[in-house]
Design a protein around this motif. Structure first.
Motif, PDB file in Angstrom:
ATOM      1  N   PRO A  67       0.812  -1.218   0.000  1.00 28.00           N
ATOM      2  CA  PRO A  67       0.000   0.000   0.000  1.00 28.00           C
ATOM      3  C   PRO A  67       0.851   1.276   0.000  1.00 28.00           C
ATOM      4  N   ILE A  68       1.994   1.253   0.702  1.00 32.56           N
ATOM      5  CA  ILE A  68       2.869   2.427   0.724  1.00 32.56           C
ATOM      6  C   ILE A  68       3.458   2.669  -0.663  1.00 32.56           C
ATOM      7  N   ARG A  69       3.852   1.566  -1.312  1.00 34.36           N
ATOM      8  CA  ARG A  69       4.399   1.662  -2.673  1.00 34.36           C
ATOM      9  C   ARG A  69       3.379   2.289  -3.603  1.00 34.36           C
ATOM     10  N   ILE A  70       2.112   1.953  -3.399  1.00 28.83           N
ATOM     11  CA  ILE A  70       1.063   2.494  -4.276  1.00 28.83           C
ATOM     12  C   ILE A  70       1.020   4.013  -4.155  1.00 28.83           C
ATOM     13  N   ILE A  71       1.202   4.536  -2.934  1.00 29.23           N
ATOM     14  CA  ILE A  71       1.215   5.992  -2.750  1.00 29.23           C
ATOM     15  C   ILE A  71       2.371   6.604  -3.529  1.00 29.23           C
ATOM     16  N   THR A  72       3.555   5.998  -3.419  1.00 30.56           N
ATOM     17  CA  THR A  72       4.709   6.514  -4.160  1.00 30.56           C
ATOM     18  C   THR A  72       4.398   6.521  -5.652  1.00 30.56           C
ATOM     19  N   GLY A  73       3.825   5.426  -6.126  1.00 30.03           N
ATOM     20  CA  GLY A  73       3.477   5.317  -7.547  1.00 30.03           C
ATOM     21  C   GLY A  73       2.517   6.407  -7.962  1.00 30.03           C
ATOM     22  N   MET A  74       1.508   6.647  -7.126  1.00 32.01           N
ATOM     23  CA  MET A  74       0.532   7.684  -7.426  1.00 32.01           C
ATOM     24  C   MET A  74       1.221   9.040  -7.504  1.00 32.01           C
ATOM     25  N   GLY A  75       2.148   9.283  -6.584  1.00 30.57           N
ATOM     26  CA  GLY A  75       2.887  10.542  -6.555  1.00 30.57           C
ATOM     27  C   GLY A  75       3.629  10.763  -7.860  1.00 30.57           C
ATOM     28  N   ILE A  76       4.285   9.712  -8.336  1.00 29.81           N
ATOM     29  CA  ILE A  76       5.052   9.840  -9.572  1.00 29.81           C
ATOM     30  C   ILE A  76       4.119  10.149 -10.745  1.00 29.81           C
ATOM     31  N   VAL A 106       1.111  11.604 -10.649  1.00 30.64           N
ATOM     32  CA  VAL A 106       0.579  12.966 -10.533  1.00 30.64           C
ATOM     33  C   VAL A 106       1.642  14.002 -10.902  1.00 30.64           C
ATOM     34  N   ALA A 107       2.882  13.760 -10.438  1.00 27.65           N
ATOM     35  CA  ALA A 107       3.956  14.711 -10.762  1.00 27.65           C
ATOM     36  C   ALA A 107       4.167  14.769 -12.273  1.00 27.65           C
ATOM     37  N   PHE A 108       4.091  13.605 -12.904  1.00 28.34           N
ATOM     38  CA  PHE A 108       4.273  13.538 -14.358  1.00 28.34           C
ATOM     39  C   PHE A 108       3.148  14.290 -15.074  1.00 28.34           C
ATOM     40  N   LEU A 109       1.919  14.043 -14.622  1.00 22.02           N
ATOM     41  CA  LEU A 109       0.773  14.726 -15.221  1.00 22.02           C
ATOM     42  C   LEU A 109       0.915  16.235 -15.047  1.00 22.02           C
ATOM     43  N   SER A 110       1.383  16.646 -13.876  1.00 22.34           N
ATOM     44  CA  SER A 110       1.481  18.075 -13.609  1.00 22.34           C
ATOM     45  C   SER A 110       2.547  18.715 -14.489  1.00 22.34           C
ATOM     46  N   PHE A 111       3.535  17.917 -14.845  1.00 22.58           N
ATOM     47  CA  PHE A 111       4.578  18.404 -15.735  1.00 22.58           C
ATOM     48  C   PHE A 111       3.989  18.710 -17.116  1.00 22.58           C
ATOM     49  N   ILE A 112       3.158  17.789 -17.594  1.00 26.29           N
ATOM     50  CA  ILE A 112       2.475  18.005 -18.879  1.00 26.29           C
ATOM     51  C   ILE A 112       1.568  19.233 -18.785  1.00 26.29           C
ATOM     52  N   MET A 113       0.859  19.323 -17.666  1.00 23.06           N
ATOM     53  CA  MET A 113      -0.049  20.440 -17.414  1.00 23.06           C
ATOM     54  C   MET A 113       0.729  21.766 -17.453  1.00 23.06           C
ATOM     55  N   LEU A 114       1.928  21.714 -16.893  1.00 22.04           N
ATOM     56  CA  LEU A 114       2.772  22.902 -16.828  1.00 22.04           C
ATOM     57  C   LEU A 114       3.096  23.395 -18.241  1.00 22.04           C
ATOM     58  N   ILE A 134       1.116  25.497  -9.919  1.00 20.00           N
ATOM     59  CA  ILE A 134       1.581  25.278  -8.549  1.00 20.00           C
ATOM     60  C   ILE A 134       0.816  24.141  -7.878  1.00 20.00           C
ATOM     61  N   ILE A 135      -0.510  24.156  -8.040  1.00 21.43           N
ATOM     62  CA  ILE A 135      -1.325  23.124  -7.390  1.00 21.43           C
ATOM     63  C   ILE A 135      -0.921  21.731  -7.878  1.00 21.43           C
ATOM     64  N   CYS A 136      -0.837  21.570  -9.211  1.00 19.34           N
ATOM     65  CA  CYS A 136      -0.488  20.258  -9.767  1.00 19.34           C
ATOM     66  C   CYS A 136       0.887  19.807  -9.291  1.00 19.34           C
ATOM     67  N   PHE A 137       1.830  20.708  -9.401  1.00 17.06           N
ATOM     68  CA  PHE A 137       3.205  20.354  -9.084  1.00 17.06           C
ATOM     69  C   PHE A 137       3.334  19.954  -7.618  1.00 17.06           C
ATOM     70  N   LEU A 138       2.762  20.809  -6.759  1.00 11.69           N
ATOM     71  CA  LEU A 138       2.905  20.539  -5.329  1.00 11.69           C
ATOM     72  C   LEU A 138       2.204  19.250  -4.909  1.00 11.69           C
ATOM     73  N   SER A 139       1.024  18.971  -5.494  1.00 14.84           N
ATOM     74  CA  SER A 139       0.368  17.739  -5.047  1.00 14.84           C
ATOM     75  C   SER A 139       1.179  16.517  -5.456  1.00 14.84           C
ATOM     76  N   GLY A 140       1.807  16.586  -6.608  1.00 11.20           N
ATOM     77  CA  GLY A 140       2.668  15.484  -7.017  1.00 11.20           C
ATOM     78  C   GLY A 140       3.824  15.307  -6.058  1.00 11.20           C
ATOM     79  N   ILE A 141       4.490  16.427  -5.742  1.00  7.76           N
ATOM     80  CA  ILE A 141       5.635  16.378  -4.827  1.00  7.76           C
ATOM     81  C   ILE A 141       5.216  15.830  -3.463  1.00  7.76           C
ATOM     82  N   GLN A 142       4.036  16.293  -3.020  1.00  5.36           N
ATOM     83  CA  GLN A 142       3.574  15.842  -1.687  1.00  5.36           C
ATOM     84  C   GLN A 142       3.357  14.333  -1.644  1.00  5.36           C
ATOM     85  N   LEU A 143       2.719  13.819  -2.694  1.00  2.00           N
ATOM     86  CA  LEU A 143       2.469  12.373  -2.694  1.00  2.00           C
ATOM     87  C   LEU A 143       3.778  11.590  -2.735  1.00  2.00           C
ATOM     88  N   ILE A 144       4.716  12.056  -3.539  1.00  2.00           N
ATOM     89  CA  ILE A 144       6.004  11.350  -3.587  1.00  2.00           C
ATOM     90  C   ILE A 144       6.654  11.376  -2.203  1.00  2.00           C
TER      91      ILE A 144
END
Ligand code: UDP
Ligand code: MG
Length: 318
Positions: free
Chosen positions: A235-244, A246-254, A276-286
């Motif tokens: 389950p912890i790994r899944i959070i890391t995966g989600m973070g990556i 979201v961060a990737f998506l936010s990069f495209i969004m950027l 900012i919102i996209c980027f930070l949420s990705g970073i937070q999840l990672i």
């Protein structure tokens, strides 16, 4: 050859209606195995009273007075099926060569024990009882139970499909298992971790003889949750995966917001805010995932599980 001493270990919680019916069945099964010279005459049926509020313990004491084949231990309070079973197995490992754990409600085919003991004689130290059919279970019970096994498997908890806690385990394996000191226990997922030669025996599951199930959906969910979290840190790994992700998506969004910005098609402040919102949420999840990884490591370490188990030694053969 010395015949092995068998202990049948049976957790009981509020089973006054069931015990008087099933206890003689267990005795009959032991007698038949003694007659077939599969187990020693000193084999016993051992009940574990899991802090029942009814007459369960009284019945167990009466049984043991009437017939020395019956024994019992009593827990100080209700600790749940897994803990009650563990208590029984730890008690039995010093007194027996093999143990078979089973529920006391007669749902599991008692006669399958003969086959289990035969498999032990063929060299298996662990024999899993597996339900071949679940026709007598209600649709709801079957559905929840089978989803439970699938969920466990997808989370990386190694369990035998449709095997509950009906199994033969030799004392040799139990002595090694005693080194697994964790408090959150999920026996059917932990016994495979001990290793040793194992096999499965198939049987049909019947309806409960009397009384009602003490495993409502809430307890099943708790067991599933314990099973997953005590066997895996996926389950912890899944959070890391989600973070990556979201961060990737936010990069495209950027990139997208920059393009929109230079095209002049944006409202003032939109580009910067959404980036900012996209980027930070990705970073937070990672970050959460990374912290989780360390907690996961600490969690596994605090279990202080044995790192290896020696199953045999050349010195064993005299
Ligand atoms: N049991 C126990 N402590 C509990 C709940 C259940 O020792 O807190 C025992 C119960 O007496 C039975 C076995 O665990 O022998 C399985 O329980 P049950 O038959 O109610 O569950 P189901 O077969 O419906 O999953
Ligand atoms: Mg049952």
């Amino acid at each position: 050859m010395n015949k092995p001493v068998l202990y049948i270990v049976i957790p009981c919680y509020i089973e006054e209606e069931v015990l008087p019916i099933t206890a003689p069945e267990f005795k009959k099964q032991i007698d038949s195995m003694i007659a077939d010279e599969l187990v020693s005459k000193d084999s016993k049926v051992m009940f574990v009273n899991d802090g029942s509020r009814d007459k369960t313990w009284g019945i167990i004491k009466d049984l043991s007075k009437q017939d020395p084949v019956f024994k019992g231990i009593c827990l100080s309070r209700n600790r749940g099926h897994q803990n009650a079973l563990l208590a029984g197995l730890m008690e039995a490992k010093e007194l027996s060569d093999i143990t078979i754990s089973i529920d006391c409600d007669g749902q599991d085919d008692i006669t399958a024990m003969t086959q289990m003991v035969k498999e032990y004689h063929n060299g298996c130290e662990v024999v899993y009882g597996v339900r071949s059919k679940r026709e007598t279970d209600t649709f709801m019970k079957r559905f929840t139970a089978e989803s439970f096994y699938k969920l466990l498997a997808s989370m990386g908890a190694e369990v035998v499909f449709n095997h509950a806690d009906y199994r033969l385990v030799s004392s040799k394996v139990l002595k090694e298992f005693a080194n697994f000191k964790e408090v959150n226990i999920f026996l059917r997922g932990m016994i495979p971790l001990v290793g040793f030669k194992s096999t499965s025996v198939y049987y049909e599951r019947h309806e409960r003889i009397a009384g009602e199930s003490h495993y409502p959906l809430s307890k099943m969910l708790a067991l599933a949750f314990d099973g997953i979290t005590s066997l895996s840190i996926k389950p912890i790994r899944i959070i890391t995966g989600m973070g990556i992700i979201v961060a990737f998506l936010s990069f495209i969004m950027l990139i997208y917001t920059f393009i929109r910005y230079f095209m002049g098609a944006t409202i003032e402040g939109w580009a910067s805010t959404s980036s900012i919102i996209c980027f930070l949420s990705g970073i937070q999840l990672i970050s959460l995932g990374v912290i989780g990884e360390y907690i996961g490591k600490i969690y596994m370490e605090t279990k202080a599980r044995p790192r290896f188990i020696i199953s045999e030694r050349t010195d064993d053969q005299e």
